[in-house]
Design a protein around this motif. Structure first.
Motif, PDB file in Angstrom:
ATOM      1  N   ASP A 336       4.561  18.039  28.746  1.00 44.26           N
ATOM      2  CA  ASP A 336       4.827  18.112  27.314  1.00 44.26           C
ATOM      3  C   ASP A 336       4.101  19.295  26.675  1.00 44.26           C
ATOM      4  O   ASP A 336       4.616  19.937  25.752  1.00 44.26           O
ATOM      5  CB  ASP A 336       4.397  16.809  26.626  1.00 44.26           C
ATOM      6  N   THR A 337       2.914  19.605  27.184  1.00 42.62           N
ATOM      7  CA  THR A 337       2.127  20.707  26.626  1.00 42.62           C
ATOM      8  C   THR A 337       2.736  22.064  26.960  1.00 42.62           C
ATOM      9  O   THR A 337       2.573  23.022  26.200  1.00 42.62           O
ATOM     10  CB  THR A 337       0.666  20.622  27.112  1.00 42.62           C
ATOM     11  N   ILE A 338       3.441  22.170  28.079  1.00 42.15           N
ATOM     12  CA  ILE A 338       4.163  23.418  28.378  1.00 42.15           C
ATOM     13  C   ILE A 338       5.113  23.733  27.227  1.00 42.15           C
ATOM     14  O   ILE A 338       5.135  24.851  26.688  1.00 42.15           O
ATOM     15  CB  ILE A 338       4.954  23.303  29.694  1.00 42.15           C
ATOM     16  N   ALA A 342       4.569  26.592  24.223  1.00 38.13           N
ATOM     17  CA  ALA A 342       5.590  27.636  24.137  1.00 38.13           C
ATOM     18  C   ALA A 342       6.196  27.701  22.741  1.00 38.13           C
ATOM     19  O   ALA A 342       6.370  28.796  22.178  1.00 38.13           O
ATOM     20  CB  ALA A 342       6.671  27.385  25.183  1.00 38.13           C
ATOM     21  N   GLN A 343       6.508  26.540  22.159  1.00 38.92           N
ATOM     22  CA  GLN A 343       7.165  26.519  20.857  1.00 38.92           C
ATOM     23  C   GLN A 343       6.214  26.790  19.700  1.00 38.92           C
ATOM     24  O   GLN A 343       6.642  27.285  18.651  1.00 38.92           O
ATOM     25  CB  GLN A 343       7.869  25.176  20.663  1.00 38.92           C
ATOM     26  N   LYS A 344       4.934  26.495  19.888  1.00 36.62           N
ATOM     27  CA  LYS A 344       3.966  26.711  18.814  1.00 36.62           C
ATOM     28  C   LYS A 344       3.305  28.087  18.867  1.00 36.62           C
ATOM     29  O   LYS A 344       2.820  28.585  17.844  1.00 36.62           O
ATOM     30  CB  LYS A 344       2.870  25.640  18.884  1.00 36.62           C
ATOM     31  N   ALA A 390       8.999  23.439  34.268  1.00 36.58           N
ATOM     32  CA  ALA A 390       9.302  23.732  32.865  1.00 36.58           C
ATOM     33  C   ALA A 390      10.652  23.156  32.449  1.00 36.58           C
ATOM     34  O   ALA A 390      10.810  22.640  31.334  1.00 36.58           O
ATOM     35  CB  ALA A 390       9.282  25.239  32.634  1.00 36.58           C
ATOM     36  N   MET A 391      11.623  23.221  33.344  1.00 37.12           N
ATOM     37  CA  MET A 391      12.965  22.745  33.003  1.00 37.12           C
ATOM     38  C   MET A 391      13.023  21.232  32.800  1.00 37.12           C
ATOM     39  O   MET A 391      13.961  20.718  32.202  1.00 37.12           O
ATOM     40  CB  MET A 391      13.956  23.164  34.091  1.00 37.12           C
ATOM     41  N   LYS A 392      12.006  20.517  33.286  1.00 34.28           N
ATOM     42  CA  LYS A 392      11.969  19.068  33.083  1.00 34.28           C
ATOM     43  C   LYS A 392      11.814  18.710  31.612  1.00 34.28           C
ATOM     44  O   LYS A 392      12.170  17.605  31.192  1.00 34.28           O
ATOM     45  CB  LYS A 392      10.832  18.454  33.893  1.00 34.28           C
ATOM     46  N   VAL A 393      11.249  19.623  30.823  1.00 34.80           N
ATOM     47  CA  VAL A 393      10.998  19.342  29.406  1.00 34.80           C
ATOM     48  C   VAL A 393      11.670  20.345  28.478  1.00 34.80           C
ATOM     49  O   VAL A 393      11.557  20.242  27.259  1.00 34.80           O
ATOM     50  CB  VAL A 393       9.481  19.318  29.108  1.00 34.80           C
TER      51      VAL A 393
END
Length: 414
Positions: A336-338, A342-344, A390-393
């Protein structure tokens, strides 16, 4: 070498001069720490002399590195990676100041380039013909990258399940890659046997004392980039323990040289599925002796998936000496932190790369971080090294026909 006094064992405290030992303590087989003559270094190295240096790489800290000259350094630019001040994210988390040290910007996209560079220079000074090492991926791809730049042959042992992107790096950099049907720890043990049999220079962390000296340059940069203001806490992911012990060594060096007047707390963050250092810290918290607790690691964060940390004693000592702590996070929190990071922030880290920040998020939720604290999280590796995780989330993109009307229908949902 005048600036180095010798070595000291982390386990039994026995001391050696430079010529007496190469890798481990001869008395107890413990890991060794490089001991510097700080009075000698102070003669030509201070904050003023550093400010006039135009070499913005790890080599600007040459007086604090364990070799006599720079003739064998590789041509690639290593270090002086960005330290980003994240004001909006700090506000969201409710802390005073937050900084992210993005070491994914190194040549092989990992902090491990710092250690690999020192190992390469040391090997070349010793006249080695081949460098070898065991790795879950990052240390190996780093060593292969740097060896390619210096035309030095390398043989890298990795577990068969290492991420494809890291294997691709190894192969493309020209390393001889040995994929072991087993764990990282089994690859490590085989590498040790092979290097002993053939006399190859071994850069394994938790065995070669000089890797820690490379990793400490991350600390030297952080402190200089903060204009010598010491953070309250440093959050870092931990596997075999060499990074956190290296970062702590950097803080101690700066303190002994008088560059800073106090030290930060080191916060070790591990996956609950690879938690040997956290368990060892808890067990040894009130003891003088440090006992490392082995586990059966299965975390998705392959770079910190270790059964028996090879630099565990030094890692636990760093936590204890700094009055820090160890925290574990779930693999779900890491993944989840990945996405969150990335988004923040626009920084894309691999699972191990964001684990330190995942630990900060957890301690903030638990109310264990003061709103007045200055925090640094170290991002140790790029997310491009493990796309599958990464693709898992990541979520799925929208697939449409190539016309405007199709887009209009999709856009209604946006």
């Amino acid at each position: 070498m005048e600036k180095i006094k010798g070595f000291k064992c982390f386990s039994c405290s026995h001391e050696y001069n430079v010529s007496e030992v190469t890798y481990l303590c001869k008395k107890c087989s413990g890991n060794l720490e490089v001991i510097y003559d700080y009075n000698y270094i102070k003669k030509n190295f201070d904050r003023s002399s550093l400010s006039s240096c135009n070499n913005y790489s790890i080599w600007r800290y040459f007086p604090l590195l364990p070799f006599s000259d720079m003739k064998y350094i590789p041509p690639l630019h290593i270090g002086w990676t960005p330290l980003y001040k994240m004001d909006s994210l700090a506000s969201e988390l409710g802390i005073s100041e937050l900084y992210l040290k993005d070491d994914s910007r190194n040549p092989s996209a990992s902090l491990k380039d710092r250690a690999g560079a020192i190992a390469l220079v040391t090997a070349r000074e010793k006249g080695a013909n081949i460098i070898t090492g065991a790795s879950t991926g990052n240390a190996g791809s780093s060593m292969a990258c740097l060896c390619a730049s210096a035309a030095m042959p390398s043989v890298i042992f990795v577990p068969q399940k290492a991420p494809k992107a890291k294997i691709a790096q190894l192969v493309l950099f020209g390393a001889r890659v040995i994929m072991v049907r087993g764990t990282y720890d089994q690859a490590f043990d085989l590498c040790m046997e092979v290097s002993g049999e053939y006399g190859w220079y071994n850069r394994n962390t938790g065995y070669n004392p000089f890797t820690r000296e490379g990793k400490k340059t991350c600390t030297l940069e952080i402190c200089e980039q903060l204009k010598w203001k010491v953070p309250d806490k440093i959050f870092v992911s931990v596997g075999d323990g060499n990074i956190i012990s290296g970062l702590w060594k950097g803080w101690k060096d700066l303190y002994e040289l008088g560059f800073i007047d106090h030290l930060p707390e080191m916060i070790a963050v591990q996956s609950t599925l690879s938690s040997s250092i956290a368990l060892s810290f808890e067990k040894s918290k009130d003891m003088d002796r440090i006992e490392i607790v082995p586990v059966s690691a299965t975390t998705v964060a392959d770079s910190i998936s270790v059964d028996l940390p090879r630099d565990g004693v030094a890692a636990v000592r760093a936590i204890k000496e700094s009055h820090g702590t160890a925290v574990t996070v779930s693999d779900e929190e890491i993944l989840d932190t990945i996405k969150y990071m990335a988004q923040k922030t626009g920084i894309f880290g691999e699972p191990a790369g964001v684990t330190g920040f995942a630990g900060l998020r957890k301690l903030v939720r638990e109310g264990k971080v003061s709103s007045q604290e200055k925090i640094v999280c170290v991002v140790t590796g790029s997310g491009l090294k493990d796309i599958d995780s990464a693709m898992k989330v990541a979520g799925k993109p929208v697939i449409i026909e190539p016309d405007l009307e199709a887009f209009k229908e999709v856009n209604k949902e946006t």
